[in-house]
Structures are given as C-alpha cells and as structure tokens.
Scaffold this motif. Structure first.
Motif, mmCIF file in Angstrom:
data_model
loop_
_atom_site.group_PDB
_atom_site.id
_atom_site.type_symbol
_atom_site.label_atom_id
_atom_site.label_comp_id
_atom_site.label_asym_id
_atom_site.label_seq_id
_atom_site.Cartn_x
_atom_site.Cartn_y
_atom_site.Cartn_z
ATOM 1 N N THR A 113 1.134 -1.235 0.331
ATOM 2 C CA THR A 113 0.228 0.200 -0.253
ATOM 3 C C THR A 113 0.891 1.165 0.199
ATOM 4 O OG1 THR A 113 -2.111 -1.147 0.911
ATOM 5 C CG2 THR A 113 -1.921 1.142 0.710
ATOM 6 N N ALA A 114 1.817 1.368 0.940
ATOM 7 C CA ALA A 114 2.402 2.826 0.708
ATOM 8 C C ALA A 114 3.090 2.735 -0.443
ATOM 9 C CB ALA A 114 3.594 2.106 2.266
ATOM 10 N N ALA A 115 4.382 1.398 -1.706
ATOM 11 C CA ALA A 115 4.691 1.942 -2.810
ATOM 12 C C ALA A 115 3.213 2.413 -3.157
ATOM 13 C CB ALA A 115 5.122 0.379 -2.670
ATOM 14 N N PHE A 116 2.455 2.134 -3.695
ATOM 15 C CA PHE A 116 1.351 2.085 -4.109
ATOM 16 C C PHE A 116 0.984 3.171 -3.895
ATOM 17 C CE2 PHE A 116 -2.885 1.929 -6.181
ATOM 18 C CZ PHE A 116 -2.179 1.260 -6.722
ATOM 19 N N VAL A 117 0.804 4.113 -2.776
ATOM 20 C CA VAL A 117 1.299 5.236 -2.565
ATOM 21 C C VAL A 117 2.340 5.783 -3.515
ATOM 22 C CG1 VAL A 117 0.149 7.338 -1.048
ATOM 23 C CG2 VAL A 117 -1.183 5.226 -0.497
ATOM 24 N N ASP A 118 2.985 5.857 -2.824
ATOM 25 C CA ASP A 118 4.389 6.782 -3.615
ATOM 26 C C ASP A 118 4.344 6.689 -5.018
ATOM 27 O OD1 ASP A 118 5.274 7.231 -0.641
ATOM 28 O OD2 ASP A 118 6.721 5.619 -0.489
ATOM 29 N N THR A 119 4.284 5.697 -5.685
ATOM 30 C CA THR A 119 4.417 5.715 -7.242
ATOM 31 C C THR A 119 2.739 6.671 -7.322
ATOM 32 O OG1 THR A 119 5.364 3.329 -6.549
ATOM 33 C CG2 THR A 119 4.396 3.663 -9.572
ATOM 34 N N TYR A 120 1.625 6.337 -7.618
ATOM 35 C CA TYR A 120 0.824 6.349 -8.007
ATOM 36 C C TYR A 120 0.149 8.241 -7.341
ATOM 37 C CZ TYR A 120 1.052 2.222 -9.711
ATOM 38 O OH TYR A 120 2.127 1.235 -10.663
ATOM 39 N N LEU A 121 0.426 8.396 -5.918
ATOM 40 C CA LEU A 121 -0.243 9.885 -5.617
ATOM 41 C C LEU A 121 0.661 11.128 -6.381
ATOM 42 C CD1 LEU A 121 -2.112 10.867 -3.815
ATOM 43 C CD2 LEU A 121 -0.416 10.877 -1.699
ATOM 44 N N LYS A 122 0.204 12.367 -7.055
ATOM 45 C CA LYS A 122 0.501 13.337 -7.272
ATOM 46 C C LYS A 122 0.042 14.527 -7.452
ATOM 47 C CE LYS A 122 1.691 9.766 -10.437
ATOM 48 N NZ LYS A 122 3.284 9.106 -10.771
ATOM 49 N N PRO A 123 0.694 15.188 -7.171
ATOM 50 C CA PRO A 123 0.697 16.171 -6.882
ATOM 51 C C PRO A 123 -0.321 17.141 -7.533
ATOM 52 C CG PRO A 123 2.896 16.141 -7.334
ATOM 53 C CD PRO A 123 2.264 15.015 -7.284
ATOM 54 N N GLY A 124 -1.527 17.897 -6.637
ATOM 55 C CA GLY A 124 -2.679 18.241 -7.713
ATOM 56 C C GLY A 124 -3.856 17.096 -7.949
ATOM 57 N N ASP A 125 -3.414 16.462 -7.869
ATOM 58 C CA ASP A 125 -4.923 15.567 -7.466
ATOM 59 C C ASP A 125 -5.861 15.695 -6.760
ATOM 60 O OD1 ASP A 125 -3.789 13.454 -9.515
ATOM 61 O OD2 ASP A 125 -3.167 11.629 -7.998
ATOM 62 N N THR A 126 -7.070 15.608 -7.744
ATOM 63 C CA THR A 126 -8.320 15.894 -6.815
ATOM 64 C C THR A 126 -8.800 14.001 -6.089
ATOM 65 O OG1 THR A 126 -9.992 15.137 -8.665
ATOM 66 C CG2 THR A 126 -9.362 17.696 -8.118
ATOM 67 N N GLU A 127 -9.838 14.446 -5.087
ATOM 68 C CA GLU A 127 -10.126 12.812 -4.481
ATOM 69 C C GLU A 127 -10.781 12.175 -5.985
ATOM 70 O OE1 GLU A 127 -11.700 14.163 -0.156
ATOM 71 O OE2 GLU A 127 -13.080 14.486 -2.338
ATOM 72 N N ARG A 128 -11.324 12.671 -6.874
ATOM 73 C CA ARG A 128 -11.722 11.912 -8.067
ATOM 74 C C ARG A 128 -9.850 11.107 -9.098
ATOM 75 N NH1 ARG A 128 -12.941 12.352 -13.174
ATOM 76 N NH2 ARG A 128 -14.730 10.611 -14.432
ATOM 77 N N ASP A 129 -9.942 12.075 -8.957
ATOM 78 C CA ASP A 129 -8.246 11.496 -9.156
ATOM 79 C C ASP A 129 -7.644 10.350 -8.972
ATOM 80 O OD1 ASP A 129 -8.793 13.743 -12.080
ATOM 81 O OD2 ASP A 129 -7.251 15.153 -10.365
ATOM 82 N N VAL A 130 -7.680 10.857 -7.571
ATOM 83 C CA VAL A 130 -6.951 9.429 -6.813
ATOM 84 C C VAL A 130 -7.678 8.331 -6.202
ATOM 85 C CG1 VAL A 130 -5.757 9.153 -4.745
ATOM 86 C CG2 VAL A 130 -5.543 11.248 -5.629
ATOM 87 N N ALA A 131 -9.391 8.341 -6.734
ATOM 88 C CA ALA A 131 -9.629 7.683 -6.468
ATOM 89 C C ALA A 131 -10.359 6.765 -7.962
ATOM 90 C CB ALA A 131 -11.601 7.540 -6.360
ATOM 91 N N LEU A 132 -10.192 7.154 -8.754
ATOM 92 C CA LEU A 132 -10.686 6.312 -9.828
ATOM 93 C C LEU A 132 -8.776 5.857 -10.358
ATOM 94 C CD1 LEU A 132 -12.536 8.487 -12.355
ATOM 95 C CD2 LEU A 132 -13.620 6.654 -10.739
ATOM 96 N N ARG A 133 -7.945 6.453 -10.267
ATOM 97 C CA ARG A 133 -6.686 6.117 -10.728
ATOM 98 C C ARG A 133 -6.321 4.779 -9.683
ATOM 99 N NH1 ARG A 133 -3.391 9.849 -9.658
ATOM 100 N NH2 ARG A 133 -3.658 11.153 -11.124
ATOM 101 N N PHE A 134 -5.978 4.639 -8.321
ATOM 102 C CA PHE A 134 -6.057 3.568 -7.095
ATOM 103 C C PHE A 134 -6.630 2.469 -8.065
ATOM 104 C CE2 PHE A 134 -4.041 5.495 -3.715
ATOM 105 C CZ PHE A 134 -3.144 6.801 -4.504
ATOM 106 N N ALA A 135 -8.488 2.902 -7.797
ATOM 107 C CA ALA A 135 -8.775 1.454 -7.970
ATOM 108 C C ALA A 135 -8.909 0.925 -9.313
ATOM 109 C CB ALA A 135 -10.342 2.166 -8.060
ATOM 110 N N ALA A 136 -8.735 1.228 -10.458
ATOM 111 C CA ALA A 136 -7.704 0.877 -11.673
ATOM 112 C C ALA A 136 -6.942 0.054 -11.474
ATOM 113 C CB ALA A 136 -8.162 2.093 -13.297
ATOM 114 N N MET A 137 -5.786 0.733 -10.823
ATOM 115 C CA MET A 137 -3.613 -0.135 -10.812
ATOM 116 C C MET A 137 -3.757 -0.904 -9.580
ATOM 117 S SD MET A 137 -2.655 1.940 -12.488
ATOM 118 C CE MET A 137 -1.563 0.750 -12.456
#
Length: 384
Positions: free
Chosen positions: A144-168
């Motif tokens: 989970t920590a590695a996932f967040v480090d890799t796919y959490l991007k500056p400027g993301d909205t909640e929707r961006d993060v939620a959809l990207r995390f679910a897809a990955m």
C-alpha cells in the motif's frame, strides 16, 4: 426504490464541507459514481467522516459477493473451522449479514478443506493461518505504501486519486499471485534443503523438540532516542535500510529469521558463519552511515515454532546483545570455543545477565590481523 444520485443533495448531507470549487466538483462526481456502483449514503458519510473516501472505490473493486455461510457451503467446509481460520488470519469475526467474500475466498476455503481431508490437524491449520496473517498484513502495508508513493500525484483531486487507485488495484493486484506462489515455493524448498530428519525421528514419527543452533541478535544503538530527533519517515528509512543489509549478509548457512524495527535475528547451525555474518553486518551498517550496530551471539538448544525460535540460547543471545558495546560482536564462551581460530578473540569479562542464573563469560570477536590470519591459515593446513 433506490434514490437516484442526482436526487441527493450532497451539501445538505454534510459531504461537501470545507471544499473549494474544484475540490467540491470533483467530490460530487466521485460521490455520484460511488452511488451508481451500489454504495449507500450511509457508507459515503462514514467514508467522509473517516477521511477514506478516496479508497472506497478500491474497496468496491476488491469487494465480495458471498456471505460467510455461503463460502462455507460452497467449499463444503465446517463453518466454525472456517471462522476460526479467518480470525487466525487476523480478520474481525465474519458478519454473515455482509457479502464481503470473493471467489478467491471460496477457493481458499476449498483448499482449507483439502488440507483437513489430507490429515492436517485443525491446530496446525490455525498456526499456519496465524503466521500467514501476520506476514501478509505486513506485506499489505508495504504494498500500500509503495502504491501510494508511486501513483499519488501533486495536484490530484479526490476523484483523480480514487479512480486511478481503483484501476491500478484491479490491474496490478492479480499480478502479485505468481510472485507470492514463487516465494512460498522457494522458502519451502529452502526449508527442505536445511531440514534434517534423523532415523530416530522417522522411527518415532515425530521431530525432536529442539536442536542445537547458533542464535544472533543485532540492534541499532540509540534507535529509540533517535525517534525524538528525526521525523517518522526518516526513522522508517533507517529501519528499512537495516532490513536490507541484514538480508544481504544472510547466506545458505545463516538464515535471517526476522527484522523488527531496529533489530534483526539470525539462526544457523554454524557458529563461525554466524560470527562472520554479524561482523559483516556491523561493518555494513557503519559504512551506510546508520546508528552503530551491536550484536550478541549464543549457541545451544532451541525450538522452532511458527517461524520463530524459542529457548535458552535465544534468550541468552538477546541478553548478550543488551550488554554489547556499540559496533561490537559479543559472544558466549561456547561460540568462542566453536570457532577459536577463525577470529581474534578478547575476553570482555563475566556478566550477570537478566534471567540467567550464573555469571556468563563473554568474548568479543574481531577480524584477525593480516599476520594472524596468515598464521592461522597455515595451522589449519598443518603448517607451523
């Protein structure tokens, strides 16, 4: 009849408080999408209150379709046994009102039944489940920590993060199964290679309760006080680096049993190899500019259960570590006697250790000087 997402006033429901226009729009879109995928308004309120709304789509991706009773029925396994294994894995008692279980859970339950049908006792299965749960919980946190480090991007909205995390999660999580299977098979293979079953054990039908091993504990000096001087992330980096170095000094004869924060534990049937590994780790930690390491080594009978080791030699090694100087490898007299020529030994004194009845003579191990090493090599070859 279910309420349509467009009919819900998210602001009135308290789900949009404290958001600017961009964040507000993004959350509304995310909330509507989650409602369309079957989430209830109460689930959304709970997720917002617990600040985990962005992870709710991942929960839906990994969510189940069966109740606990349905899993037991489909696998034809005793319900109470299944629940005990489930709790041993580290999960809360199953709520039969929730459809939280997946096809993978059904397959796992069928495997459980196969083990039981093959003669594996329930106690053994519970023990395996407990160790598996502890290991996979730690693995899950790391992933989970590695996932967040890799796919959490500056400027993301909640929707961006939620959809990207679910897809990955949907794409990448299944790829872990072959890795886990290979790792398990590899470790079982190594256990079989290291394991020795004597004729007497074959005749008696059970393994000896203990075996003679050399045990080493090593820990970073001042790690606890360091926690008050640096931030948590840097402290985690120190612990992670120690684990990496401990893994690098392990070998076919010296096995890394575990790392816990600032400490590592090794077990071996070869005293000299254990001392060598400890010296290498002390040197590696020093070169890595980490807090100084100290190590304590003892040998004697110990019992292995559930992937860990217990016994007098384990306790003694731990106590020896506690009195070792920073940057040193301190050993019991038995360890010194088992490897007298491979290292340079100096007497550290007699110590009264907690939990040990008598004073214990301890010796400090160092690498031999070049001249000593040459002379000892000649003696081992029969020279003068």
């Amino acid at each position: 009849m279910a309420t349509e997402p467009s009919e819900i006033d998210f602001a009135a429901a308290g789900l949009l408080e404290g958001l600017d226009d961009k964040e507000r729009t993004a959350r509304e879109e995310l909330l509507k999408g989650l409602l369309e995928r079957g989430c209830t308004l109460d689930e959304l309120k709970a997720a917002v209150a617990e600040d985990r709304l962005v992870l709710l789509p991942v929960e839906r991706v990994l969510g189940g379709r069966y109740s606990a009773d349905e899993v037991a029925q489909r696998a034809d396994v005793d319900r109470e046994v299944l629940f005990r294994v489930w709790r041993a894995l580290g999960f809360a008692p199953a709520d039969n009102r929730q459809h939280a279980f997946t096809d993978d859970d059904v397959a796992a339950a069928k495997s459980l039944k196969s083990f039981i049908d093959a003669g594996m006792s329930e106690d053994s299965m519970i023990e395996i489940a407990r160790v598996l749960g502890e290991g996979t919980a730690r693995l899950s946190s790391t992933i989970t920590a590695a996932f967040v480090d890799t796919y959490l991007k500056p400027g993301d909205t909640e929707r961006d993060v939620a959809l990207r995390f679910a897809a990955m999660a949907k794409q990448l999580l299944p790829l872990m199964a072959p890795v886990l299977n290979a790792a398990l098979a590899g470790h079982v293979r190594e256990s079989a290679r290291r394991g020795i079953i004597s004729r007497s054990e074959v005749e008696s039908g059970q393994l000896a309760r203990s075996e003679s091993v050399t045990v080493c504990f090593a820990d970073l000096v001042g790690f606890t006080s360091l926690g008050g001087e640096v931030d948590v992330e840097e402290l985690g980096t120190v612990a992670r680096r120690l684990a990496e170095l401990a893994g690098e000094v392990s070998s076919e004869t010296v096995r890394l049993v575990k790392t816990i924060g600032d400490a590592a534990m090794f077990v071996s049937t070869d005293a000299a190899d254990t001392v060598e590994a400890a010296l290498r780790l002390v040197e590696a930690v020093s070169e890595a500019d980490l807090p100084l390491l100290r190590a304590g080594i003892a040998c004697g009978p110990a019992l292995t259960r559930a992937g860990d080791w217990y016994g007098q030699s384990v306790n003694l090694a731990s106590r020896i570590t506690g009195v070792a100087r920073p940057g040193s490898v301190l050993c019991s007299e038995q360890v010194r006697n088992a490897a007298p020529d491979q290292f340079e030994w100096s007497r550290a004194g007699r110590f009264r250790l907690k939990g040990v009845g008598e004073h214990v003579s301890l010796y400090r191990a160092r690498r031999p000087s070049e001249g000593d090493a040459s002379g000892r090599s000649k003696r081992r070859r029969g020279g003068r």
